[in-house]
Design an enzyme around this catalytic site. Structure first.
Site: not given
Length: 280
Positions: A37, A160
């Site tokens: 991320s 993510d």
């Protein structure tokens, strides 16, 4: 070979921005890196040698409506405008472009983790998936479920990376690292709680049942992985780098003062990572 694993954390990623700026100031280059991320974005700027670049994104650009906000989500279901962040600002001619040429000259193996929206499996995108003005793997790695729509890379949809691989230290060992440094943005004693609002998330993500399943169990995966890293630390095989507190910064916080305080904590804690990389 020492691997550095940056586990991200949304806006708390300003902490590792400080860690990396410390490494740049010390002239230290890592052997191997995995970013999750925001950690993937922070790490690539570090490898490009762009001191202060990520701090600018957190402490300045975050407050722009184009960057993140409810209006973005209402318009196209992307609270974080990943196209604005990783194309408009980051491409050549953008306000704060990534120095792709500098990044491309580095030899450090680099991976950005994303989660396949259909299978729920982690995908480790290597530097071969990055090109000048083509940073789709960063968009994918940062696409928070429900807050963002899944992002397309090579014809598949991704969310993510932290959904499927919150602390992906094992890959570093599999790839030949003898030791790992794991960067997290919560305190070392933080225990992740079960995801709230699962009924709402289940409805929002009904097209992606494997993502819902992972979100329900993510707290267990994170807590178990951190416990494993702490055990490895006792054995001298790992270092856990974490702030003593997160200064009140959460995943989608907008607070410049808190960002700067957390960045300073990261810069100071960067010396722990520097010493580990030097073998001290």
């Amino acid at each position: 070979m020492i691997g550095v694993i940056d586990c991200g954390g949304g806006m708390r990623g300003v902490y590792t921005a400080g860690v990396y700026d410390h490494l740049i100031d010390k002239g230290l280059v890592i052997d191997y890196g995995i970013g999750v991320s925001a950690g993937a974005a922070n790490m690539i700027s570090y490898l490009a040698g762009q001191r202060g670049r990520t701090l600018t994104f957190f402490a300045e650009y975050t407050f722009r409506k184009e960057y993140m906000g409810l209006s973005n989500w209402l318009r196209d279901r992307n609270y974080l405008n990943l196209e604005y962040i990783y194309s408009t600002l980051t491409n050549r001619g953008g306000e704060n472009p990534l120095d792709y040429e500098a990044f491309s000259k580095t030899k450090c193996p680099y991976f950005a983790v994303a989660t396949d929206a259909q299978t729920g499996e982690p995908r480790y995108f290597g530097r071969e998936s990055v090109a000048q003005d083509s940073y789709d793997i960063l968009k994918a790695s940062c696409a928070l479920p429900a807050a963002c729509r899944p992002q397309t890379v090579e014809g598949r949809y991704y969310f993510d990376g932290g959904v499927s691989a919150p602390v992906p230290y094992r890959k570093a060992f599999e790839d030949g690292c003898e030791k790992v440094a794991v960067l997290i943005t919560r305190s070392a004693d933080y225990v992740k709680e079960k995801q709230k609002n699962m009924r709402f998330l289940g409805w929002m993500l009904r097209k992606y049942p494997n993502i819902v399943r992972l979100l329900e169990k993510r707290h267990e995966a994170y807590n178990a992985a951190i416990a494993e890293v702490k055990e490895l630390e006792k054995q001298g095989k790992a270092l856990l780098v974490a702030p003593e507190d997160d200064c009140g910064v959460n995943t989608l916080t907008k607070d410049r003062g808190a960002f700067l305080r957390l960045y300073e904590k990261g810069y100071a804690d960067g010396e722990r990572l520097a010493a580990f990389l030097r073998g001290e």
